[in-house]
Design a protein around this motif. Structure first.
Motif, PDB file in Angstrom:
ATOM      1  N   ILE A   1       1.323  10.502  -5.634  1.00  5.99           N
ATOM      2  CA  ILE A   1       1.810   9.165  -5.253  1.00  5.99           C
ATOM      3  C   ILE A   1       2.226   8.395  -6.504  1.00  5.99           C
ATOM      4  CG2 ILE A   1       1.147   6.928  -4.260  1.00  5.99           C
ATOM      5  CD1 ILE A   1      -0.754   8.565  -2.383  1.00  5.99           C
ATOM      6  N   ILE A   2       1.391   8.461  -7.540  1.00  6.02           N
ATOM      7  CA  ILE A   2       1.717   7.775  -8.797  1.00  6.02           C
ATOM      8  C   ILE A   2       2.995   8.348  -9.391  1.00  6.02           C
ATOM      9  CG2 ILE A   2       0.960   7.434 -11.192  1.00  6.02           C
ATOM     10  CD1 ILE A   2      -1.915   7.194 -10.056  1.00  6.02           C
ATOM     11  N   ASP A   3       3.104   9.676  -9.440  1.00  5.79           N
ATOM     12  CA  ASP A   3       4.297  10.304 -10.006  1.00  5.79           C
ATOM     13  C   ASP A   3       5.562   9.902  -9.253  1.00  5.79           C
ATOM     14  OD1 ASP A   3       2.745  11.569 -11.912  1.00  5.79           O
ATOM     15  OD2 ASP A   3       2.725  13.512 -10.878  1.00  5.79           O
ATOM     16  N   GLN A   4       5.451   9.690  -7.964  1.00  4.25           N
ATOM     17  CA  GLN A   4       6.607   9.332  -7.141  1.00  4.25           C
ATOM     18  C   GLN A   4       7.003   7.864  -7.290  1.00  4.25           C
ATOM     19  OE1 GLN A   4       6.096  10.142  -2.967  1.00  4.25           O
ATOM     20  NE2 GLN A   4       8.176   9.518  -2.461  1.00  4.25           N
ATOM     21  N   HIS A   5       6.017   6.955  -7.454  1.00  5.34           N
ATOM     22  CA  HIS A   5       6.310   5.523  -7.367  1.00  5.34           C
ATOM     23  C   HIS A   5       5.999   4.703  -8.624  1.00  5.34           C
ATOM     24  CE1 HIS A   5       6.971   5.798  -3.035  1.00  5.34           C
ATOM     25  NE2 HIS A   5       5.855   6.514  -2.953  1.00  5.34           N
ATOM     26  N   LEU A   6       5.125   5.180  -9.479  1.00  5.35           N
ATOM     27  CA  LEU A   6       4.600   4.341 -10.561  1.00  5.35           C
ATOM     28  C   LEU A   6       4.680   5.057 -11.901  1.00  5.35           C
ATOM     29  CD1 LEU A   6       1.430   3.236  -8.581  1.00  5.35           C
ATOM     30  CD2 LEU A   6       3.497   1.872  -8.940  1.00  5.35           C
ATOM     31  N   ASP A   7       4.330   4.343 -12.962  1.00  2.77           N
ATOM     32  CA  ASP A   7       4.303   4.901 -14.304  1.00  2.77           C
ATOM     33  C   ASP A   7       2.875   5.310 -14.645  1.00  2.77           C
ATOM     34  OD1 ASP A   7       4.582   5.566 -16.965  1.00  2.77           O
ATOM     35  OD2 ASP A   7       4.958   3.520 -17.639  1.00  2.77           O
ATOM     36  N   HIS A   8       2.623   6.607 -14.641  1.00  6.62           N
ATOM     37  CA  HIS A   8       1.274   7.120 -14.886  1.00  6.62           C
ATOM     38  C   HIS A   8       0.717   6.638 -16.219  1.00  6.62           C
ATOM     39  CE1 HIS A   8      -2.023   9.922 -15.493  1.00  6.62           C
ATOM     40  NE2 HIS A   8      -2.017  10.080 -14.195  1.00  6.62           N
ATOM     41  N   ASP A   9       1.567   6.544 -17.244  1.00  5.39           N
ATOM     42  CA  ASP A   9       1.116   6.142 -18.583  1.00  5.39           C
ATOM     43  C   ASP A   9       0.722   4.666 -18.667  1.00  5.39           C
ATOM     44  OD1 ASP A   9       1.490   8.720 -19.513  1.00  5.39           O
ATOM     45  OD2 ASP A   9       3.551   8.326 -20.172  1.00  5.39           O
ATOM     46  N   SER A  10       1.093   3.872 -17.670  1.00  2.78           N
ATOM     47  CA  SER A  10       0.752   2.447 -17.690  1.00  2.78           C
ATOM     48  C   SER A  10      -0.658   2.163 -17.188  1.00  2.78           C
ATOM     49  CB  SER A  10       1.755   1.647 -16.849  1.00  2.78           C
ATOM     50  OG  SER A  10       3.033   1.684 -17.455  1.00  2.78           O
ATOM     51  N   PHE A  11      -1.303   3.154 -16.604  1.00  6.66           N
ATOM     52  CA  PHE A  11      -2.641   2.945 -16.049  1.00  6.66           C
ATOM     53  C   PHE A  11      -3.711   2.994 -17.130  1.00  6.66           C
ATOM     54  CE2 PHE A  11      -0.624   4.033 -12.044  1.00  6.66           C
ATOM     55  CZ  PHE A  11      -1.308   3.230 -11.150  1.00  6.66           C
ATOM     56  N   THR A  12      -4.755   2.199 -16.936  1.00  3.69           N
ATOM     57  CA  THR A  12      -5.977   2.306 -17.730  1.00  3.69           C
ATOM     58  C   THR A  12      -7.098   2.696 -16.773  1.00  3.69           C
ATOM     59  OG1 THR A  12      -6.554  -0.025 -17.433  1.00  3.69           O
ATOM     60  CG2 THR A  12      -5.253   0.526 -19.375  1.00  3.69           C
ATOM     61  N   ILE A  13      -8.041   3.450 -17.276  1.00  8.41           N
ATOM     62  CA  ILE A  13      -9.172   3.907 -16.465  1.00  8.41           C
ATOM     63  C   ILE A  13     -10.216   2.793 -16.393  1.00  8.41           C
ATOM     64  CG2 ILE A  13     -11.019   5.635 -16.277  1.00  8.41           C
ATOM     65  CD1 ILE A  13      -8.164   6.755 -15.951  1.00  8.41           C
ATOM     66  N   THR A  14     -10.748   2.555 -15.214  1.00 12.52           N
ATOM     67  CA  THR A  14     -11.822   1.589 -15.017  1.00 12.52           C
ATOM     68  C   THR A  14     -13.149   2.325 -15.067  1.00 12.52           C
ATOM     69  OG1 THR A  14     -10.374   0.304 -13.566  1.00 12.52           O
ATOM     70  CG2 THR A  14     -12.729  -0.179 -13.457  1.00 12.52           C
ATOM     71  N   LYS A  15     -14.037   1.888 -15.924  1.00  8.31           N
ATOM     72  CA  LYS A  15     -15.360   2.510 -15.999  1.00  8.31           C
ATOM     73  C   LYS A  15     -16.142   2.134 -14.738  1.00  8.31           C
ATOM     74  CE  LYS A  15     -15.518   2.573 -20.981  1.00  8.31           C
ATOM     75  NZ  LYS A  15     -15.683   1.680 -22.108  1.00  8.31           N
ATOM     76  N   GLN A  16     -16.784   3.140 -14.150  1.00  8.93           N
ATOM     77  CA  GLN A  16     -17.601   2.957 -12.955  1.00  8.93           C
ATOM     78  C   GLN A  16     -18.879   3.764 -13.126  1.00  8.93           C
ATOM     79  OE1 GLN A  16     -17.221   0.887 -10.584  1.00  8.93           O
ATOM     80  NE2 GLN A  16     -15.064   0.528 -10.236  1.00  8.93           N
ATOM     81  N   GLY A  17     -19.813   3.590 -12.231  1.00  9.36           N
ATOM     82  CA  GLY A  17     -21.026   4.404 -12.219  1.00  9.36           C
ATOM     83  C   GLY A  17     -22.217   3.690 -12.830  1.00  9.36           C
ATOM     84  N   GLU A  18     -23.383   4.219 -12.535  1.00  9.69           N
ATOM     85  CA  GLU A  18     -24.653   3.617 -12.964  1.00  9.69           C
ATOM     86  C   GLU A  18     -24.740   3.413 -14.469  1.00  9.69           C
ATOM     87  OE1 GLU A  18     -27.443   2.351 -11.375  1.00  9.69           O
ATOM     88  OE2 GLU A  18     -26.136   2.437  -9.628  1.00  9.69           O
ATOM     89  N   GLN A  19     -24.221   4.353 -15.272  1.00 10.51           N
ATOM     90  CA  GLN A  19     -24.361   4.231 -16.720  1.00 10.51           C
ATOM     91  C   GLN A  19     -23.665   2.993 -17.270  1.00 10.51           C
ATOM     92  OE1 GLN A  19     -22.008   7.961 -17.225  1.00 10.51           O
ATOM     93  NE2 GLN A  19     -21.342   6.981 -19.100  1.00 10.51           N
ATOM     94  N   TYR A  20     -22.620   2.511 -16.598  1.00 14.13           N
ATOM     95  CA  TYR A  20     -21.904   1.313 -17.036  1.00 14.13           C
ATOM     96  C   TYR A  20     -22.245   0.093 -16.188  1.00 14.13           C
ATOM     97  CZ  TYR A  20     -18.977   4.791 -19.328  1.00 14.13           C
ATOM     98  OH  TYR A  20     -18.523   5.839 -20.072  1.00 14.13           O
TER      99      TYR A  20
ATOM    100  N   ILE B   1       0.867  -1.173   0.000  1.00 12.40           N
ATOM    101  CA  ILE B   1       0.000   0.000   0.000  1.00 12.40           C
ATOM    102  C   ILE B   1       0.906   1.225   0.000  1.00 12.40           C
ATOM    103  CG2 ILE B   1      -1.800   1.247   1.237  1.00 12.40           C
ATOM    104  CD1 ILE B   1      -2.603  -1.544   2.420  1.00 12.40           C
ATOM    105  N   LEU B   2       0.906   1.951  -1.122  1.00 13.42           N
ATOM    106  CA  LEU B   2       1.791   3.109  -1.279  1.00 13.42           C
ATOM    107  C   LEU B   2       1.219   4.367  -0.646  1.00 13.42           C
ATOM    108  CD1 LEU B   2       2.863   2.575  -4.997  1.00 13.42           C
ATOM    109  CD2 LEU B   2       4.083   1.874  -2.918  1.00 13.42           C
ATOM    110  N   GLY B   3      -0.090   4.433  -0.549  1.00 13.34           N
ATOM    111  CA  GLY B   3      -0.744   5.586   0.061  1.00 13.34           C
ATOM    112  C   GLY B   3      -2.193   5.251   0.337  1.00 13.34           C
ATOM    113  N   VAL B   4      -2.703   5.717   1.463  1.00 16.30           N
ATOM    114  CA  VAL B   4      -4.090   5.423   1.797  1.00 16.30           C
ATOM    115  C   VAL B   4      -4.635   6.487   2.750  1.00 16.30           C
ATOM    116  CG1 VAL B   4      -3.521   3.906   3.763  1.00 16.30           C
ATOM    117  CG2 VAL B   4      -5.701   3.630   2.589  1.00 16.30           C
ATOM    118  N   VAL B   5      -5.839   6.910   2.496  1.00 15.04           N
ATOM    119  CA  VAL B   5      -6.685   7.626   3.446  1.00 15.04           C
ATOM    120  C   VAL B   5      -7.938   6.768   3.488  1.00 15.04           C
ATOM    121  CG1 VAL B   5      -8.012   9.711   3.913  1.00 15.04           C
ATOM    122  CG2 VAL B   5      -5.700   9.897   2.994  1.00 15.04           C
ATOM    123  N   TYR B   6      -8.154   6.082   4.594  1.00 16.33           N
ATOM    124  CA  TYR B   6      -9.108   4.981   4.673  1.00 16.33           C
ATOM    125  C   TYR B   6     -10.528   5.301   4.225  1.00 16.33           C
ATOM    126  CZ  TYR B   6      -5.399   2.592   7.152  1.00 16.33           C
ATOM    127  OH  TYR B   6      -4.203   2.018   7.477  1.00 16.33           O
TER     128      TYR B   6
END
Length: 175
Positions: free
Chosen positions: A133-152, A88-93
């Protein structure tokens, strides 16, 4: 506040176990007796409206006490494959979590990362903190967005919560 409860996947590194998966909802429930955390992942493949579940367990890694490192194993993982390590690289519960994993896969390794939120969208100051957090530890360009919400997703979140409440009530009755 704890890490237990329902989380919505906001984005992730692409992963072979989640191809084309959206509406990802994860629930963590602590077994007070064993100290293990039961994991229930549920996602929808929008292209064919299929729902996929994965169940697993997590335990705090004794080699890294208090450092947010977990050993995670899913039911479908062959016994000869070692547990994955999740950090866990960062969390606010009550808002967000950024999680990273790297697992050996023969001569190679498999790297995974997730941004989770307590709501189907990440909002407010949490967006800029997660980005940092992503900029410090991970590759931002490697992420894909997960569709969420009632419409999906329709009622995926409500159904997952109902399933978890049912499982927990059965567990309590068996005690």
């Amino acid at each position: 506040m704890t890490y237990m409860g329902t989380w919505y996947e906001i984005q992730r590194y692409p992963h072979r176990n989640q191809p084309n998966g959206d509406c990802v909802v994860v629930n963590y429930a602590l077994n007070q007796t064993s100290g293990e955390v039961a994991i229930l992942n549920r996602m929808r493949v929008l292209a064919d409206d299929a729902t996929v579940e994965a169940r697993g367990t997590a335990v705090t890694d004794p080699e890294y006490p208090g450092q947010g490192v977990l050993r995670v194993r899913f039911e479908e993982t062959p016994p000869e494959v070692p547990a994955s390590y999740y950090r866990i690289l960062g969390v606010v519960y009550d808002r967000y979590a950024v999680v990273w994993s790297c697992r050996e896969n023969g001569a190679n390794s498999v790297e995974s990362a997730w941004v989770l939120s307590r709501a189907p969208t990440l909002e407010g100051v949490s967006v800029s903190i997660v980005k940092a957090i992503i900029d410090q530890h991970l590759d931002h360009d490697s992420f894909t967005i997960t569709k969420q919400g009632e419409q999906y997703c329709g009622g995926v979140a409500a159904l997952t919560t109902s399933i978890v409440v049912f499982i927990l009530s059965v567990f309590v009755m068996l005690q």
